[in-house]
Design a protein around this motif. Structure first.
Motif, PDB file in Angstrom:
ATOM      1  N   TYR A  26       0.810  -1.215   0.051  1.00 33.13           N
ATOM      2  CA  TYR A  26       0.241  -0.059  -0.007  1.00 33.13           C
ATOM      3  C   TYR A  26       0.967   1.175   0.033  1.00 33.13           C
ATOM      4  O   TYR A  26       0.705   2.206  -0.676  1.00 33.13           O
ATOM      5  N   TYR A  27       1.890   1.390   0.822  1.00 33.95           N
ATOM      6  CA  TYR A  27       2.733   2.252   0.705  1.00 33.95           C
ATOM      7  C   TYR A  27       3.575   2.946  -0.662  1.00 33.95           C
ATOM      8  O   TYR A  27       3.273   3.928  -0.942  1.00 33.95           O
ATOM      9  N   TYR A  28       4.017   1.482  -1.220  1.00 38.34           N
ATOM     10  CA  TYR A  28       4.740   1.688  -2.577  1.00 38.34           C
ATOM     11  C   TYR A  28       3.657   2.210  -3.542  1.00 38.34           C
ATOM     12  O   TYR A  28       3.910   2.924  -4.431  1.00 38.34           O
ATOM     13  N   GLU A  29       2.533   1.647  -3.517  1.00 30.64           N
ATOM     14  CA  GLU A  29       1.461   2.042  -4.183  1.00 30.64           C
ATOM     15  C   GLU A  29       1.092   3.462  -4.145  1.00 30.64           C
ATOM     16  O   GLU A  29       0.997   4.057  -5.161  1.00 30.64           O
ATOM     17  N   GLY A  30       0.979   4.060  -2.991  1.00 29.70           N
ATOM     18  CA  GLY A  30       0.871   5.255  -2.658  1.00 29.70           C
ATOM     19  C   GLY A  30       1.654   6.182  -3.413  1.00 29.70           C
ATOM     20  O   GLY A  30       1.250   7.258  -4.012  1.00 29.70           O
ATOM     21  N   LEU A  31       2.998   5.615  -3.339  1.00 28.93           N
ATOM     22  CA  LEU A  31       4.218   6.561  -3.965  1.00 28.93           C
ATOM     23  C   LEU A  31       4.076   6.501  -5.391  1.00 28.93           C
ATOM     24  O   LEU A  31       4.068   7.509  -5.932  1.00 28.93           O
ATOM     25  N   MET A  32       3.416   5.572  -5.905  1.00 27.70           N
ATOM     26  CA  MET A  32       3.364   5.403  -7.555  1.00 27.70           C
ATOM     27  C   MET A  32       2.255   6.386  -7.744  1.00 27.70           C
ATOM     28  O   MET A  32       2.561   7.059  -8.590  1.00 27.70           O
ATOM     29  N   PHE A  33       1.059   6.566  -6.942  1.00 31.27           N
ATOM     30  CA  PHE A  33      -0.063   7.617  -7.514  1.00 31.27           C
ATOM     31  C   PHE A  33       0.741   8.765  -7.295  1.00 31.27           C
ATOM     32  O   PHE A  33       0.122   9.622  -7.844  1.00 31.27           O
ATOM     33  N   ASN A  34       1.473   9.004  -6.104  1.00 30.99           N
ATOM     34  CA  ASN A  34       1.786  10.288  -5.743  1.00 30.99           C
ATOM     35  C   ASN A  34       2.732  10.872  -6.850  1.00 30.99           C
ATOM     36  O   ASN A  34       2.556  12.024  -7.435  1.00 30.99           O
ATOM     37  N   LYS A  35       3.507  10.097  -7.494  1.00 29.78           N
ATOM     38  CA  LYS A  35       4.424  10.521  -8.670  1.00 29.78           C
ATOM     39  C   LYS A  35       3.924  10.628  -9.743  1.00 29.78           C
ATOM     40  O   LYS A  35       4.129  11.597 -10.807  1.00 29.78           O
ATOM     41  N   SER A  36       2.805  10.292 -10.025  1.00 32.58           N
ATOM     42  CA  SER A  36       1.974  10.104 -10.976  1.00 32.58           C
ATOM     43  C   SER A  36       1.001  11.445 -11.050  1.00 32.58           C
ATOM     44  O   SER A  36       0.328  11.881 -12.073  1.00 32.58           O
ATOM     45  N   GLY A  37       0.978  12.172  -9.777  1.00 30.73           N
ATOM     46  CA  GLY A  37       0.206  13.420  -9.798  1.00 30.73           C
ATOM     47  C   GLY A  37      -1.384  13.091  -9.052  1.00 30.73           C
ATOM     48  O   GLY A  37      -2.179  13.877  -8.964  1.00 30.73           O
ATOM     49  N   ASN A  38      -1.628  11.831  -8.981  1.00 31.19           N
ATOM     50  CA  ASN A  38      -2.945  11.306  -8.450  1.00 31.19           C
ATOM     51  C   ASN A  38      -2.820  11.430  -7.046  1.00 31.19           C
ATOM     52  O   ASN A  38      -2.633  10.498  -6.327  1.00 31.19           O
ATOM     53  N   GLU A  39      -2.868  12.749  -6.521  1.00 31.39           N
ATOM     54  CA  GLU A  39      -2.869  12.765  -4.927  1.00 31.39           C
ATOM     55  C   GLU A  39      -3.969  12.094  -4.257  1.00 31.39           C
ATOM     56  O   GLU A  39      -3.766  11.555  -2.924  1.00 31.39           O
ATOM     57  N   ALA A  40      -5.124  12.176  -4.540  1.00 31.72           N
ATOM     58  CA  ALA A  40      -6.378  11.579  -4.140  1.00 31.72           C
ATOM     59  C   ALA A  40      -6.050  10.171  -3.801  1.00 31.72           C
ATOM     60  O   ALA A  40      -6.346   9.394  -2.663  1.00 31.72           O
ATOM     61  N   GLU A  41      -5.647   9.351  -4.687  1.00 34.03           N
ATOM     62  CA  GLU A  41      -5.616   7.954  -4.725  1.00 34.03           C
ATOM     63  C   GLU A  41      -4.181   7.608  -3.841  1.00 34.03           C
ATOM     64  O   GLU A  41      -4.234   6.784  -3.090  1.00 34.03           O
ATOM     65  N   ALA A  42      -3.112   8.381  -4.023  1.00 29.72           N
ATOM     66  CA  ALA A  42      -2.098   8.504  -3.105  1.00 29.72           C
ATOM     67  C   ALA A  42      -2.413   8.339  -1.615  1.00 29.72           C
ATOM     68  O   ALA A  42      -1.917   7.681  -0.830  1.00 29.72           O
ATOM     69  N   LYS A  43      -3.307   9.328  -1.302  1.00 31.43           N
ATOM     70  CA  LYS A  43      -3.649   9.615   0.095  1.00 31.43           C
ATOM     71  C   LYS A  43      -4.447   8.328   0.505  1.00 31.43           C
ATOM     72  O   LYS A  43      -4.176   7.963   1.823  1.00 31.43           O
ATOM     73  N   LYS A  44      -5.063   7.838  -0.261  1.00 27.21           N
ATOM     74  CA  LYS A  44      -6.027   6.776   0.015  1.00 27.21           C
ATOM     75  C   LYS A  44      -5.171   5.483   0.494  1.00 27.21           C
ATOM     76  O   LYS A  44      -5.318   4.852   1.542  1.00 27.21           O
ATOM     77  N   TYR A  45      -4.075   5.150  -0.447  1.00 31.27           N
ATOM     78  CA  TYR A  45      -3.373   3.997   0.057  1.00 31.27           C
ATOM     79  C   TYR A  45      -2.328   4.403   0.945  1.00 31.27           C
ATOM     80  O   TYR A  45      -1.909   3.523   1.873  1.00 31.27           O
TER      81      TYR A  45
END
Length: 81
Positions: A26-45
């Motif tokens: 979940y942490y690394y998936e959050g990083l992936m979303f964060n780096k792609s600019g999808n902050e809402a999904e990043a926060k969820k993970y």
């Protein structure tokens, strides 16, 4: 491709009941979303990861995820690290 790899990892960790590995995914998936600019999904993970790490008492990981959440709130996407 990355998303399917994360989903496969989550499935495996669920099957073997490895909550720590599950939280890391979940942490690394959050990083992936964060780096792609999808902050809402990043926060969820990141939130899911923190909840699991808290249950495990994994203080270093809680701090790591919390720092990432704090970085996002300050408007830093983490690029250039």
């Amino acid at each position: 491709r990355a998303k399917s790899s994360f989903e496969e990892s989550i499935s495996i960790f669920k099957q073997i009941k490895n909550i720590f590995g599950f939280a890391q995914v979940y942490y690394y998936e959050g990083l992936m979303f964060n780096k792609s600019g999808n902050e809402a999904e990043a926060k969820k993970y990141f939130t899911k990861a923190v909840e699991m790490f808290k249950k495990l008492g994994a203080k270093a990981w809680i701090e790591k995820v919390t720092r990432e959440l704090g970085t996002r709130r300050q408007g830093d996407t983490g690029t250039g690290r």
